[in-house]
Motif scaffolding. Structure first.
Motif, mmCIF file in Angstrom:
data_model
loop_
_atom_site.group_PDB
_atom_site.id
_atom_site.type_symbol
_atom_site.label_atom_id
_atom_site.label_comp_id
_atom_site.label_asym_id
_atom_site.label_seq_id
_atom_site.Cartn_x
_atom_site.Cartn_y
_atom_site.Cartn_z
ATOM 1 N N PRO A 131 -5.578 33.429 25.098
ATOM 2 C CA PRO A 131 -6.569 34.086 24.250
ATOM 3 C C PRO A 131 -7.725 34.577 25.121
ATOM 4 O O PRO A 131 -8.171 33.857 26.004
ATOM 5 N N ALA A 174 -7.618 37.030 27.305
ATOM 6 C CA ALA A 174 -7.186 37.630 28.580
ATOM 7 C C ALA A 174 -7.435 39.136 28.612
ATOM 8 O O ALA A 174 -7.532 39.741 29.681
ATOM 9 N N GLY A 175 -7.516 39.736 27.421
ATOM 10 C CA GLY A 175 -7.692 41.190 27.358
ATOM 11 C C GLY A 175 -6.468 41.901 26.800
ATOM 12 O O GLY A 175 -6.334 43.122 26.951
ATOM 13 N N GLY A 186 -5.798 39.957 35.724
ATOM 14 C CA GLY A 186 -6.643 40.301 34.584
ATOM 15 C C GLY A 186 -8.129 40.252 34.881
ATOM 16 O O GLY A 186 -8.939 40.648 34.054
HETATM 17 P P1 ADP Z 1 -7.121 39.003 23.780
HETATM 18 O O1 ADP Z 1 -6.561 40.038 22.845
HETATM 19 O O2 ADP Z 1 -6.201 38.693 24.924
HETATM 20 O O3 ADP Z 1 -7.577 37.778 23.068
HETATM 21 P P2 ADP Z 1 -9.442 40.808 24.023
HETATM 22 O O4 ADP Z 1 -8.870 42.120 24.385
HETATM 23 O O5 ADP Z 1 -9.892 40.606 22.623
HETATM 24 O O6 ADP Z 1 -8.432 39.629 24.472
HETATM 25 O O7 ADP Z 1 -10.648 40.526 25.021
HETATM 26 C C1 ADP Z 1 -11.460 39.334 24.932
HETATM 27 C C2 ADP Z 1 -12.924 39.687 25.236
HETATM 28 O O8 ADP Z 1 -13.046 40.036 26.624
HETATM 29 C C3 ADP Z 1 -13.463 40.896 24.455
HETATM 30 O O9 ADP Z 1 -14.815 40.649 24.156
HETATM 31 C C4 ADP Z 1 -13.302 42.073 25.435
HETATM 32 O O10 ADP Z 1 -14.282 43.087 25.202
HETATM 33 C C5 ADP Z 1 -13.509 41.391 26.777
HETATM 34 N N1 ADP Z 1 -12.682 41.970 27.860
HETATM 35 C C6 ADP Z 1 -11.437 42.481 27.783
HETATM 36 N N2 ADP Z 1 -10.993 42.888 28.994
HETATM 37 C C7 ADP Z 1 -11.989 42.610 29.872
HETATM 38 C C8 ADP Z 1 -12.152 42.777 31.302
HETATM 39 N N3 ADP Z 1 -11.175 43.314 32.058
HETATM 40 N N4 ADP Z 1 -13.315 42.369 31.852
HETATM 41 C C9 ADP Z 1 -14.296 41.824 31.086
HETATM 42 N N5 ADP Z 1 -14.220 41.628 29.759
HETATM 43 C C10 ADP Z 1 -13.084 42.006 29.145
#
Ligand code: ADP
Ligand code: ADP
Ligand code: ZN
Length: 216
Positions: free
Chosen positions: A9, A11-12, A196
Motif C-alpha cells: 500500500p 507504493a504508487g 519505486g
Molecule cells: P498505492 O495505489 O500503491 O496505494 P498511491 O498511488 O495512492 O499508491 O500513492 C500513495 C501516495 O504517495 C499518494 O499520496 C501519492 O500522491 C504519493 N506518491 C505516488 N508516487 C509517488 C512517488 N514516486 N514519489 C512520491 N510520492 C508518490
C-alpha cells in the motif's frame, strides 16, 4: 495485454496505473476503487467491504474474486487490463490465471513497485484525494495546485484506512498475504521489479519499458 501492478500500500500503484492506462489504452482496474465506489453507492458489497477496509484487513477472496471476474468479463475489458491492487493473495492470483486462460489470454507481466517501509509510511500519511473525483494527491510530494484546483474545489479528504493505526496493520497484511505473490510470479517467469523510490515520472518511464519488453 494483461498487466499486474504489485507492491505494498502506498507504493504508487494507483498513481502509475492512471498515467500508464492513458498511455497504453489498457483498462485500469482497481479493486480498492471498486469497493469504495460500491460504498458510495450504498450497495451491500460496499458495506461488507467497509468492515474489512476500515481495519486494514483484506476483503474475503470469494467476494473479491467474484467482483473482479465479473468486471473482466465485460466487453470493454477486451482491450486488456492494468490490474492495480489485485491479486492480493495466491488464491486470487490462481483464480485470475484460470479465468484469463478460459478467455485464451494470460498475464503478460507483473511489475513490482519496490518501496521501503519508511517511505510507505511517509506516502500514506500524506495521501489525500479530491472529494469530488477521487484523484489522488500527496500533501507534500504531489500537492493539489491551488491555482487550478481539481474539480474546481480545494476540498481534499483523507482515507480512513490511511490513519496511523490502520497503516501498520496493512503493512503486516501485505507481508503475510500479498508478498508471496512475488515468488508466485517469479516462478512463472513473469516478475519485473522497478525502483519505486524515484519521481513519479521516472517510475513511469521504467514501468513503460518493462511493459514494452514484455509485449514483444
Ligand atoms: P498505492 O495505489 O500503491 O496505494 P498511491 O498511488 O495512492 O499508491 O500513492 C500513495 C501516495 O504517495 C499518494 O499520496 C501519492 O500522491 C504519493 N506518491 C505516488 N508516487 C509517488 C512517488 N514516486 N514519489 C512520491 N510520492 C508518490
Ligand atoms: P492501497 O492503494 O493503499 O494499496 P487499495 O485502494 O488498493 O489500497 O485497497 C484498499 C482496501 O480495499 C484494502 O486495504 C482492502 O481492505 C481492500 N481491497 C482492495 N483490493 C483488494 C483485494 N484484491 N483483495 C482483498 N481486499 C482488497
Ligand atoms: Zn477532482
Amino acid at each position: 495485454m494483461y498487466v499486474i501492478l504489485l507492491g505494498p500500500p502506498g507504493a504508487g500503484k494507483g498513481t502509475q496505473a492512471v498515467q500508464t492506462a492513458e498511455r497504453t489504452g489498457l483498462l485500469h482496474l482497481s479493486t480498492g476503487d471498486m469497493f469504495r465506489e460500491n460504498l458510495r453507492n450504498g450497495t451491500e458489497l460496499g458495506n461488507l467491504a467497509k468492515t474489512y477496509m476500515d481495519k486494514g484487513e483484506l476483503v474475503p477472496d470469494d467476494v473479491t474474486i467474484r467482483m473482479l471476474l465479473e468486471r473482466i468479463g465485460r466487453d470493454d475489458a477486451n482491450v486488456g487490463c492494468l490490474f492495480d491492487g489485485f491479486p492480493r493473495t495466491v488464491e486470487q492470483a490462481k483464480a485470475l490465471d484460470i479465468a484469463l486462460k478460459e478467455q485464451g489470454n494470460e498475464i503478460a507481466v507483473t511489475v513490482l513497485i519496490d518501496v521501503s517501509n519508511e517511505e510507505i509510511t511517509r506516502r500514506l500519511g500524506g495521501r489525500v484525494s479530491c472529494a469530488t473525483c477521487g484523484s489522488v494527491f500527496h500533501e507534500i510530494f504531489n500537492p493539489p495546485d491551488a491555482n487550478r484546483p481539481c474539480c474546481g474545489t480545494v476540498k481534499m479528504i483523507q482515507r480512513d484506512d490511511d490513519k496511523p493505526e490502520a497503516i501498520a496493520n496493512r503493512l503486516q497484511v501485505y507481508a503475510d498475504q500479498t508478498e508471496p505473490l512475488v515468488a508466485y510470479y517469479t516462478q512463472a517467469g513473469k516478475l519485473k521489479t522497478v525502483n519505486g523510490e524515484q519521481s513519479p515520472e521516472a517510475v513511469g518511464v521504467d514501468l513503460l519499458s518493462a511493459l514494452q519488453e514484455s509485449s514483444n
